[in-house]
Design an enzyme around this catalytic site. Structure first.
Site, short mmCIF file in Angstrom:
data_model
loop_
_atom_site.label_atom_id
_atom_site.label_comp_id
_atom_site.label_asym_id
_atom_site.label_seq_id
_atom_site.Cartn_x
_atom_site.Cartn_y
_atom_site.Cartn_z
N ARG A 78 -4.23 -27.27 -5.50
CA ARG A 78 -3.09 -27.14 -4.59
C ARG A 78 -1.77 -27.18 -5.34
O ARG A 78 -0.79 -26.51 -4.96
CB ARG A 78 -3.16 -28.27 -3.56
CG ARG A 78 -2.03 -28.28 -2.53
CD ARG A 78 -2.26 -29.39 -1.51
NE ARG A 78 -1.07 -29.64 -0.70
CZ ARG A 78 -0.79 -29.02 0.44
NH1 ARG A 78 -1.62 -28.10 0.89
NH2 ARG A 78 0.31 -29.33 1.12
N LEU B 98 4.01 -24.92 2.64
CA LEU B 98 2.57 -25.23 2.66
C LEU B 98 2.32 -26.26 3.76
O LEU B 98 3.05 -27.27 3.84
CB LEU B 98 2.12 -25.79 1.32
CG LEU B 98 1.90 -24.81 0.17
CD1 LEU B 98 1.76 -25.57 -1.14
CD2 LEU B 98 0.65 -23.96 0.41
N SER B 99 1.31 -26.04 4.58
CA SER B 99 0.93 -27.03 5.57
C SER B 99 0.23 -28.20 4.89
O SER B 99 -0.18 -28.12 3.73
CB SER B 99 0.02 -26.41 6.63
OG SER B 99 0.71 -25.44 7.38
N ALA B 100 0.07 -29.29 5.62
CA ALA B 100 -0.62 -30.47 5.08
C ALA B 100 -2.09 -30.14 4.82
O ALA B 100 -2.69 -29.34 5.55
CB ALA B 100 -0.51 -31.63 6.07
#
Length: 396
Positions: free
Chosen positions: A38, A63-65
């Site tokens: 990530r 970026l989402s969690a």
């Protein structure tokens, strides 16, 4: 949105935490998450925050969690060979993970509002292909991105097996999103502050399931041009692979299979889609048999290592393909000397003892992992340019 699990020291620890909290529940999804770091999708100065279960935004980048991506990947129920459309594809992190599961015969498209983010996504994709140790463990369905507003897709566009929208969808656009989906397909989107899974069960029938509460920025409304008509955002073309590409996929796929190495190893024969229905003595069978012989000759010319290829790519086999085993033999994955508490005497807790003791106990010195597929390709009796093509021009 996020903070559901503890932060990790690295990507693997973050995935461990997501598994422990039951956000990641399937092996396919776990392998895809572990294959892509990530942090590689963060700007360098923000990498320290990459392994926290939090969303990240910088300018147009977002970026989402990790817990949200986990739920999305599980809800999509991805399988090799499917078509996927990512609305609001952003950095390409999710699309690349999806591509590892879709395999070489899937379709992987994305629409992103900001052109600079599309450029960033392609740069990150190239970085993954050229530098990641995980790339050779899979056959990637490379994502293709276009810049534009996802609400301006022409209604006559083709439909997809799986669709994800990464922005909050207003209720009036729900049917618009549904029309992008094939019958039997799955749509995952934030709808009325709930991550929702919608399955198209018929031409005009749907099943809805609420997954978790989420907070997403809403979709940007489309703008009108000077003529007062909405703009049109054409989706990427469904491209047919060239014969050259198909040969590369077939050769790499064949080299990944465990090869007979002597007693105790499984000898496998891999057949292609439709092999069972093919006449044993017809011309198609003869052509396929010739191809298999050619692949065996290439493979047999390689001096193979004793270790087996990692099995992450086994889930990306040819859709509908058949893998026939001559013998059912259990295969054990030996990954060096792993120490389990209590297995070694106390005096050996800090080391393996002398060289002679190391040799007797089988505890070898830790060495960098070897990319077996790369080693096989480099030892093929082929011209160097062709070898580099098979390696996707990767330098390591």
């Amino acid at each position: 949105m996020g903070g559901a699990v503890s932060a990790g020291e690295d990507n693997d620890e973050l995935i461990d935490n997501l598994k422990e909290a039951h956000y990641i529940r399937s092996d396919l999804v776990e392998r895809a998450f572990r294959a892509i770091d990530r942090a590689d999708y963060y700007l360098e100065e923000y990498r320290d925050n990459a392994y926290k279960d939090l969303a990240w935004r910088h300018g147009n980048l977002h970026l989402s969690a990790p817990c949200i991506y986990s739920e999305v990947m599980e809800a999509l129920d991805l399988q090799p060979g499917l078509s996927f459309l990512n609305l609001g594809s952003g950095t390409g992190y999710l699309s690349t993970m999806v591509g590892l599961i879709l395999g070489p015969f899937g379709v992987n498209h994305g629409v992103e509002l900001h052109a600079d983010v599309v450029d960033y996504a392609y740069e990150r994709l190239d970085h993954f292909i050229k530098t990641s140790d995980s790339f050779d463990k899979f056959e990637l369905c490379e994502p293709t991105f276009v810049a534009g507003n996802c609400l301006e897709i022409p209604p006559e566009s083709r439909q997809y097996d799986r669709v994800y929208c990464g922005a909050g969808v207003q209720k009036e656009y729900e049917n618009y999103m549904k029309n992008l989906l094939k019958v039997g397909g799955i749509l995952v989107l934030p709808l009325e502050e709930k991550l929702t899974k919608i399955t198209r069960t018929g031409q005009s029938s749907w099943e809805n399931k609420k997954i978790i509460a989420v907070t997403f920025a809403p979709l940007v409304q489309p703008k009108q041009n000077v003529n007062g008509r909405p703009r049109s955002v054409p989706l990427p073309i469904f491209e047919v692979r060239t014969l050259q590409d198909l040969c590369r996929i077939a050769i790499r796929h064949t080299l990944r299979q465990p090869i007979a190495m002597g007693e105790g190893h499984t000898k496998r024969r891999v057949s292609f889609p439709g092999a069972r229905a093919m006449h044993r003595y017809g011309p198609r069978f003869e052509r396929r048999r010739f191809c298999r012989r050619f692949y065996r000759q290439c493979v047999n010319s390689v001096v193979l290592h004793d270790s087996m290829i990692p099995t992450a790519m086994d889930d990306c086999n040819y859709p509908g393909g058949v893998e026939e085993e001559d013998e059912e033999v259990e295969e054990e994955d030996e990954r060096g000397c792993r120490r389990v508490g209590g297995d070694l005497p106390e005096e050996d807790e800090e080391g393996c003892g002398t060289e002679e003791e190391k040799s007797r106990s089988g505890c070898a010195r830790t060495e960098p992992p070897v990319n077996i597929l790369r080693e096989k390709i480099l030892r093929l009796p082929l011209p160097e340019p062709l070898k580099m093509y098979l390696l996707y021009y990767r330098e390591k």
